[in-house]
Design a protein around this motif. Sequence first.
Motif, short mmCIF file in Angstrom:
data_model
loop_
_atom_site.label_atom_id
_atom_site.label_comp_id
_atom_site.label_asym_id
_atom_site.label_seq_id
_atom_site.Cartn_x
_atom_site.Cartn_y
_atom_site.Cartn_z
N THR A 81 -171.55 117.65 51.47
CA THR A 81 -172.74 118.43 51.11
C THR A 81 -172.36 119.77 50.49
OG1 THR A 81 -173.77 117.46 53.05
CG2 THR A 81 -174.93 119.31 52.08
N ASN A 82 -171.31 120.37 51.01
CA ASN A 82 -170.94 121.71 50.55
C ASN A 82 -169.81 121.69 49.51
OD1 ASN A 82 -172.54 123.74 52.32
ND2 ASN A 82 -171.86 122.13 53.72
N GLN A 83 -169.48 120.50 49.04
CA GLN A 83 -168.43 120.32 48.04
C GLN A 83 -167.12 120.98 48.46
OE1 GLN A 83 -170.80 121.74 44.76
NE2 GLN A 83 -171.07 119.66 44.05
N LEU A 84 -166.73 120.74 49.71
CA LEU A 84 -165.45 121.24 50.22
C LEU A 84 -164.44 120.10 50.17
CD1 LEU A 84 -166.76 123.14 53.40
CD2 LEU A 84 -166.55 123.98 51.06
N PRO A 85 -163.16 120.41 49.99
CA PRO A 85 -162.17 119.34 49.87
C PRO A 85 -162.06 118.48 51.13
CG PRO A 85 -161.13 121.53 49.79
CD PRO A 85 -162.60 121.75 49.84
N TYR A 86 -162.02 117.16 50.92
CA TYR A 86 -161.89 116.19 52.01
C TYR A 86 -161.07 115.04 51.45
CZ TYR A 86 -163.32 113.21 55.97
OH TYR A 86 -163.33 112.42 57.09
N ASP A 87 -159.88 114.82 51.96
CA ASP A 87 -158.99 113.79 51.41
C ASP A 87 -158.72 112.75 52.50
OD1 ASP A 87 -156.92 112.24 50.44
OD2 ASP A 87 -155.58 113.92 49.97
N GLN A 88 -159.28 111.56 52.30
CA GLN A 88 -159.09 110.49 53.28
C GLN A 88 -157.76 109.79 52.97
OE1 GLN A 88 -162.77 108.54 54.61
NE2 GLN A 88 -161.69 106.65 54.25
N CYS A 89 -156.67 110.45 53.33
CA CYS A 89 -155.34 109.98 52.90
C CYS A 89 -154.77 108.92 53.84
CB CYS A 89 -154.38 111.16 52.80
SG CYS A 89 -154.23 112.06 54.34
N GLY A 90 -155.34 108.76 55.03
CA GLY A 90 -154.87 107.74 55.97
C GLY A 90 -153.64 108.19 56.75
N LYS A 91 -153.39 107.42 57.80
CA LYS A 91 -152.31 107.81 58.72
C LYS A 91 -151.63 106.57 59.28
CE LYS A 91 -152.50 109.57 63.48
NZ LYS A 91 -153.01 110.68 64.30
N VAL A 92 -150.31 106.66 59.48
CA VAL A 92 -149.64 105.61 60.25
C VAL A 92 -149.00 106.24 61.49
CG1 VAL A 92 -149.15 103.83 58.51
CG2 VAL A 92 -147.62 105.79 58.68
N VAL A 93 -149.10 105.53 62.61
CA VAL A 93 -148.40 105.92 63.84
C VAL A 93 -147.28 104.89 63.98
CG1 VAL A 93 -148.57 106.38 66.32
CG2 VAL A 93 -150.58 106.69 64.85
N VAL A 94 -146.03 105.35 64.00
CA VAL A 94 -144.91 104.43 63.80
C VAL A 94 -144.05 104.31 65.06
CG1 VAL A 94 -142.87 104.00 62.38
CG2 VAL A 94 -144.89 105.06 61.36
N ALA A 95 -143.78 103.06 65.46
CA ALA A 95 -142.81 102.82 66.55
C ALA A 95 -141.45 102.61 65.90
CB ALA A 95 -143.21 101.59 67.34
N LEU A 96 -140.46 103.40 66.36
CA LEU A 96 -139.11 103.26 65.80
C LEU A 96 -138.29 102.24 66.57
CD1 LEU A 96 -138.03 106.95 65.11
CD2 LEU A 96 -138.56 105.19 63.43
N ALA A 97 -138.67 102.01 67.83
CA ALA A 97 -137.90 101.09 68.68
C ALA A 97 -138.88 100.20 69.44
CB ALA A 97 -137.05 101.89 69.67
N HIS A 98 -138.38 99.02 69.87
CA HIS A 98 -139.27 98.08 70.55
C HIS A 98 -139.84 98.68 71.84
CE1 HIS A 98 -138.72 95.01 67.62
NE2 HIS A 98 -137.40 95.11 67.73
N GLU A 99 -139.08 99.60 72.47
CA GLU A 99 -139.59 100.20 73.73
C GLU A 99 -140.88 100.98 73.49
OE1 GLU A 99 -135.81 101.73 73.09
OE2 GLU A 99 -136.06 99.56 72.89
N GLU A 100 -141.13 101.40 72.27
CA GLU A 100 -142.35 102.20 72.02
C GLU A 100 -143.56 101.31 71.73
OE1 GLU A 100 -140.48 106.20 69.95
OE2 GLU A 100 -141.12 104.57 68.67
N GLU A 101 -143.32 100.01 71.58
CA GLU A 101 -144.41 99.16 71.09
C GLU A 101 -145.53 98.95 72.12
OE1 GLU A 101 -141.91 95.95 69.29
OE2 GLU A 101 -143.19 96.39 67.56
N GLY A 102 -145.17 99.00 73.40
CA GLY A 102 -146.20 98.87 74.44
C GLY A 102 -147.16 100.05 74.35
N ARG A 103 -146.61 101.24 74.15
CA ARG A 103 -147.45 102.43 74.05
C ARG A 103 -148.29 102.40 72.78
NH1 ARG A 103 -143.98 107.14 73.88
NH2 ARG A 103 -142.07 105.96 74.24
N LEU A 104 -147.69 101.88 71.70
CA LEU A 104 -148.44 101.79 70.44
C LEU A 104 -149.61 100.80 70.61
CD1 LEU A 104 -148.48 102.83 67.52
CD2 LEU A 104 -147.11 100.85 66.87
#
Length: 401
Positions: A81-104
């Motif tokens: 409405t107010n013509q202010l910048p809004y960028d729907q750029c998206g996000k990834v939450v990344v598991a680096l190791a299999h131990e993190e996958e349960g939490r993900l």
Amino acid sequence: MNQIHYAIIGGGINGLAVARQILLDKPHARVTVFEKEAAVAMHQSSHNSGVVHAGLYYEPGSLKARLCRRGVELVRDYCLTNQLPYDQCGKVVVALAHEEEGRLENIYQRSIANEVPGVRMLEAQEIQSVEPNCIGVSALHSPETAIVSYQIIAQTMANEIISRGGDVLLQQSVYALTQTPNGIEVKLENNQIHPTRFDYAVSCCGLQSDRLAQQSGDEKTPRIIPFFGQYYVIDATARNEVKGLIYPVPDPQFPFLGVHFTKRIDGEMTIGPNAFIAFGREDYAGGHVNLKDMWDYLSYPGFWKFALKNGAATIRESKTVLSPDYFLKEAAKYVPKLRHVAIKPATRGIRAQAMNANGHLEDDFVIRQQGNITHIRNAPSPGATSSMAIGEYIVREIMNH
Ligand SMILES: Cc1cc2nc3c(=O)[nH]c(=O)nc-3n(C[C@H](O)[C@H](O)[C@H](O)COP(=O)(O)OP(=O)(O)OC[C@H]3O[C@@H](n4cnc5c(N)ncnc54)[C@H](O)[C@@H]3O)c2cc1C
């Protein structure tokens, strides 16, 4: 006509959102915002990651889950409405190791329960279709997570409040609010009493919220513990190596989201913030010890209970404080191509995180009522995303009750 007069203490994004909501819902009301600085939004509201969180992480049914989801809609509409910048750029939450996958997986389940649109899990080989330089064993993709400037939004709200007939008083630091038979008295830091007696007051003082609450006779706990977060800006030549936002899987013991890559609305790419105890509640440069602020937490038994339980996280975070190279190395685990990129420090943010007497960090927003005075006692991230929904909640539910 006898107008109802509201005092809002604190001109950060939450105070301004409450003031604006009152004027929207009750156009005949009078609203006065008291802000201690020379401009609005000088603290958390201008020192954050600028992310419009989609609502992935929060306990279903909590205030954070509910107000974040509603907040996204309201922030998006306000920017449109107010013509202010809004960028729907998206996000990834990344598991680096299999131990993190349960939490993900837990985060994924929460995002489903919180009805976050478009969320899906990615297998390792799918991650690059979203973030071409990012690696991991799996990831969660939230396409609707966006970025904005909360400082610009706050300034726009302040202008709107004034155009709707409200007052935004700058350099007016409030010491205490006192309920008297004639209304709420606002005592200023310089010992003067503001001439108006207010019908209702809402305190939205961020890093100072526990002090104003206590000086006004509200409960002593929870107390604000300031955790700073350092950001670094990566060299402009490398900023396009990351498309949007790349986050680690957060440590469940710690309420902060971990060092992430964050695209900023001005086009910069940052990494940060880490999380470490600050030597002053408003010490953005990082070199000024504020003895009063430090004494406040060092003399708080809850702080020591927290410190004893969080030794490992403290050591991990202290490495990122002491060594920018270690900081970069941690971030580059997600984007190895950026391991040797040039970085320079950007401003810090300082989180107003409430801690209870047992040493637990308050997980949810805490909003308390003391007669006709409402205190926001805990509104950390996603507090900026949720600000307009917090405004609605306070005006339509808490104050109407
Ligand atoms: C490092 C960091 C990253 C973050 N990232 C995000 C994010 O990406 N997305 C998100 O949604 N949230 C994020 N947050 C959280 C978000 O910034 C806060 O939830 C939000 O800004 C809180 O707004 P506020 O108005 O409550 O507090 P503040 O912005 O701190 O405003 C409080 C105001 O009260 C004023 N004040 C204080 N005491 C007095 C007094 N006695 N009298 C008068 N005025 C007073 C202050 O000057 C200040 O202007 C982040 C926070 C930090 C610190």
